[in-house]
Design a protein around this motif. Structure first.
Motif, mmCIF file in Angstrom:
data_model
loop_
_atom_site.group_PDB
_atom_site.id
_atom_site.type_symbol
_atom_site.label_atom_id
_atom_site.label_comp_id
_atom_site.label_asym_id
_atom_site.label_seq_id
_atom_site.Cartn_x
_atom_site.Cartn_y
_atom_site.Cartn_z
ATOM 1 N N ALA A 47 0.825 -1.207 0.000
ATOM 2 C CA ALA A 47 0.000 0.000 0.000
ATOM 3 C C ALA A 47 0.860 1.258 0.000
ATOM 4 O O ALA A 47 0.555 2.234 -0.692
ATOM 5 C CB ALA A 47 -0.928 -0.016 1.211
ATOM 6 N N VAL A 48 1.947 1.238 0.786
ATOM 7 C CA VAL A 48 2.845 2.395 0.838
ATOM 8 C C VAL A 48 3.481 2.637 -0.521
ATOM 9 O O VAL A 48 3.518 3.767 -1.022
ATOM 10 C CB VAL A 48 3.930 2.187 1.915
ATOM 11 N N ARG A 49 3.989 1.587 -1.150
ATOM 12 C CA ARG A 49 4.665 1.748 -2.447
ATOM 13 C C ARG A 49 3.702 2.203 -3.532
ATOM 14 O O ARG A 49 4.087 2.939 -4.445
ATOM 15 C CB ARG A 49 5.343 0.438 -2.850
ATOM 16 N N ARG A 50 2.455 1.773 -3.443
ATOM 17 C CA ARG A 50 1.473 2.181 -4.432
ATOM 18 C C ARG A 50 1.140 3.667 -4.305
ATOM 19 O O ARG A 50 0.977 4.374 -5.303
ATOM 20 C CB ARG A 50 0.202 1.341 -4.273
ATOM 21 N N GLN A 51 1.052 4.165 -3.073
ATOM 22 C CA GLN A 51 0.646 5.554 -2.860
ATOM 23 C C GLN A 51 1.816 6.526 -2.770
ATOM 24 O O GLN A 51 1.707 7.671 -3.203
ATOM 25 C CB GLN A 51 -0.186 5.645 -1.575
ATOM 26 N N ALA A 52 2.929 6.085 -2.182
ATOM 27 C CA ALA A 52 4.067 6.979 -1.962
ATOM 28 C C ALA A 52 5.354 6.212 -2.237
ATOM 29 O O ALA A 52 6.003 5.720 -1.310
ATOM 30 C CB ALA A 52 4.048 7.517 -0.535
ATOM 31 N N PRO A 53 5.758 6.100 -3.493
ATOM 32 C CA PRO A 53 6.926 5.285 -3.839
ATOM 33 C C PRO A 53 8.239 5.793 -3.250
ATOM 34 O O PRO A 53 9.218 5.044 -3.206
ATOM 35 C CB PRO A 53 6.947 5.334 -5.380
ATOM 36 N N GLY A 54 8.277 7.036 -2.778
ATOM 37 C CA GLY A 54 9.491 7.569 -2.178
ATOM 38 C C GLY A 54 9.636 7.269 -0.704
ATOM 39 O O GLY A 54 10.643 7.638 -0.082
ATOM 40 N N VAL A 55 8.642 6.607 -0.115
ATOM 41 C CA VAL A 55 8.677 6.275 1.314
ATOM 42 C C VAL A 55 9.295 4.897 1.511
ATOM 43 O O VAL A 55 8.982 3.956 0.781
ATOM 44 C CB VAL A 55 7.256 6.316 1.922
ATOM 45 N N ARG A 56 10.175 4.785 2.520
ATOM 46 C CA ARG A 56 10.796 3.510 2.850
ATOM 47 C C ARG A 56 10.415 3.106 4.275
ATOM 48 O O ARG A 56 10.250 3.964 5.149
ATOM 49 C CB ARG A 56 12.328 3.597 2.721
ATOM 50 N N LEU A 57 10.294 1.796 4.497
ATOM 51 C CA LEU A 57 9.941 1.260 5.806
ATOM 52 C C LEU A 57 11.103 0.438 6.356
ATOM 53 O O LEU A 57 11.655 -0.405 5.652
ATOM 54 C CB LEU A 57 8.684 0.384 5.720
ATOM 55 N N ARG A 58 11.445 0.693 7.627
ATOM 56 C CA ARG A 58 12.464 -0.097 8.318
ATOM 57 C C ARG A 58 11.774 -0.900 9.422
ATOM 58 O O ARG A 58 11.402 -0.350 10.456
ATOM 59 C CB ARG A 58 13.539 0.809 8.943
ATOM 60 N N PHE A 59 11.575 -2.184 9.205
ATOM 61 C CA PHE A 59 11.037 -3.054 10.251
ATOM 62 C C PHE A 59 12.217 -3.562 11.078
ATOM 63 O O PHE A 59 13.133 -4.180 10.536
ATOM 64 C CB PHE A 59 10.279 -4.236 9.650
ATOM 65 N N ILE A 60 12.198 -3.312 12.382
ATOM 66 C CA ILE A 60 13.280 -3.768 13.242
ATOM 67 C C ILE A 60 12.726 -4.708 14.302
ATOM 68 O O ILE A 60 11.547 -4.637 14.671
ATOM 69 C CB ILE A 60 14.029 -2.589 13.898
ATOM 70 N N ALA A 61 13.587 -5.589 14.795
ATOM 71 C CA ALA A 61 13.155 -6.619 15.734
ATOM 72 C C ALA A 61 12.851 -6.025 17.100
ATOM 73 O O ALA A 61 13.430 -5.008 17.505
ATOM 74 C CB ALA A 61 14.232 -7.687 15.859
ATOM 75 N N GLU A 62 11.932 -6.686 17.808
ATOM 76 C CA GLU A 62 11.654 -6.292 19.180
ATOM 77 C C GLU A 62 12.829 -6.646 20.070
ATOM 78 O O GLU A 62 13.557 -7.605 19.828
ATOM 79 C CB GLU A 62 10.396 -6.991 19.690
ATOM 80 N N SER A 63 12.998 -5.870 21.126
ATOM 81 C CA SER A 63 14.078 -6.123 22.067
ATOM 82 C C SER A 63 13.591 -7.050 23.177
ATOM 83 O O SER A 63 12.392 -7.164 23.436
ATOM 84 C CB SER A 63 14.562 -4.806 22.672
ATOM 85 N N SER A 64 14.545 -7.713 23.846
ATOM 86 C CA SER A 64 14.189 -8.576 24.967
ATOM 87 C C SER A 64 13.925 -7.779 26.235
ATOM 88 O O SER A 64 13.507 -8.328 27.246
ATOM 89 C CB SER A 64 15.312 -9.587 25.226
ATOM 90 N N ILE A 65 14.171 -6.472 26.180
ATOM 91 C CA ILE A 65 13.884 -5.596 27.317
ATOM 92 C C ILE A 65 13.054 -4.425 26.829
ATOM 93 O O ILE A 65 13.022 -4.123 25.631
ATOM 94 C CB ILE A 65 15.180 -5.086 27.989
ATOM 95 N N ASP A 66 12.357 -3.766 27.743
ATOM 96 C CA ASP A 66 11.585 -2.590 27.373
ATOM 97 C C ASP A 66 12.542 -1.466 26.986
ATOM 98 O O ASP A 66 13.490 -1.164 27.711
ATOM 99 C CB ASP A 66 10.707 -2.139 28.541
ATOM 100 N N THR A 67 12.304 -0.871 25.842
ATOM 101 C CA THR A 67 13.198 0.169 25.341
ATOM 102 C C THR A 67 12.415 1.442 25.064
ATOM 103 O O THR A 67 11.230 1.391 24.715
ATOM 104 C CB THR A 67 13.904 -0.301 24.058
ATOM 105 N N PRO A 68 13.069 2.619 25.180
ATOM 106 C CA PRO A 68 12.355 3.894 25.041
ATOM 107 C C PRO A 68 12.429 4.516 23.651
ATOM 108 O O PRO A 68 12.404 5.729 23.523
ATOM 109 C CB PRO A 68 13.088 4.772 26.066
#
Length: 317
Positions: free
Chosen positions: A115-136
């Motif tokens: 959906a992002v690429r279809r509407q805004a091809p200049g936008v990039r997504l960085r999916f990062i892993a969850e941490s084993s501890i609560d992070t801010p």
């Protein structure tokens, strides 16, 4: 010197209109009030700004020299104090960082990216892993959107509960418990593996089992659902997990899904962000797409959407 930015607006109107009366009408103030503003401008600049020539007023050389600069400054100030809420998605260039539960990335990420690429091809997504501890990271602005089962605890973190899904028990396909298609509470009190990125060996399920007078034996924990299912495939272990995030991979691994033998509140999915992004147009746009992707996946509608838009999703049913 203390600056009164209202004088810039008054000066812009005076230079545009060329008269005190015209500037007063433009700014919806009285002529005496505008005259007082002109007096303050003259004292601040050391220049007359407008001088009378017969029945009209003529700008001084200084006023002519700064006219465009003053107008640009006023427009810039208006842009800061009253920013446009419209964005041009076709030209938008921005990178968003998303810390999502790994199962949600696999389940909803392809549809969101499509959906992002279809509407805004200049936008990039960085999916990062969850941490084993609560992070801010949300508070520090390092993460734009978080998605998991945890409601926010800090007041500056805002969240929407975008989906719910029931829990199921996953076992290998030829497990003895699959013969009856249903579990009893006594059968459920068997050997289990839990899913916990923090390595916890107990959770709310143990409280529910204890309430029924039983105890389940947890022999291991795995950090992700995918890892837990790998253990289940080659053993008699049970794992309890949300159905929407588990069904697709369980199908691929030829595992069986069984209903819980007791009632358990559905697993929630929260989409969380820092309040600094509440009114950011690009962030609002991305949140709307993320809500749709997560809700559709939980409802089982992502199968057709992902296959059509991304061509990367596998069957969820």
């Amino acid at each position: 010197m203390q600056l009164d930015l209202n004088l810039l607006t008054a000066l812009d109107a005076l230079l545009e209109e060329g008269s005190v009366a015209g500037a007063a009408e433009r700014l919806h103030v009285t002529a005496p009030a505008m005259s007082r503003s002109l007096g303050r401008i003259r004292r601040a600049t050391g220049d007359q700004i407008l001088v009378r020539t017969g029945r009209t007023m003529t700008p001084t050389p200084y006023a002519i020299a700064v006219r465009e600069q003053v107008h640009d400054l006023v427009q810039q100030a208006r842009g800061v104090l009253a920013p446009s809420r419209e964005i041009d998605l076709a030209t938008l260039e921005r990178t968003f960082t998303l810390r999502w539960h790994d199962a949600l990335v696999a389940l909803s990420g392809p549809a969101l990216l499509a959906a992002v690429r279809r509407q805004a091809p200049g936008v990039r997504l960085r999916f990062i892993a969850e941490s084993s501890i609560d992070t801010p990271e949300l508070r520090r602005g390092e993460v734009d959107l978080a998605a998991n089962a945890d409601p926010p605890t800090a007041p500056e973190i805002h969240a929407d509960r975008v989906a719910n899904t029931r829990h199921v028990v996953v076992v290998r396909r030829d497990h003895p418990l699959t013969r009856d298609k249903t579990l009893t509470t006594a059968q459920y009190a068997a050997e289990h593996i839990t899913v916990s990125r923090r390595g916890r060996l107990s959770n709310v399920l143990d409280d529910e089992v204890a309430r029924l007078g039983l105890t389940r034996r947890v022999v291991a924990s795995a950090p992700t659902e995918a890892a837990a299912l790998a253990f289940v495939r080659d053993s008699d272990l049970l794992v309890t997990a949300p159905e929407s995030t588990t069904r697709s991979l369980a199908t691929q691994l030829e595992l069986a899904l069984l209903p819980l033998p007791f009632d358990l509140p559905p697993a929630p999915v929260y989409l969380s962000w820092h309040q600094r992004y509440d009114t950011d147009p690009a962030h609002i746009w991305l949140r709307d797409l993320a809500r749709t992707a997560l809700a559709d996946a939980a409802d089982g509608r992502a199968q057709a959407t992902d296959a059509r838009e991304a061509g990367t999703a596998r069957s969820m049913t």
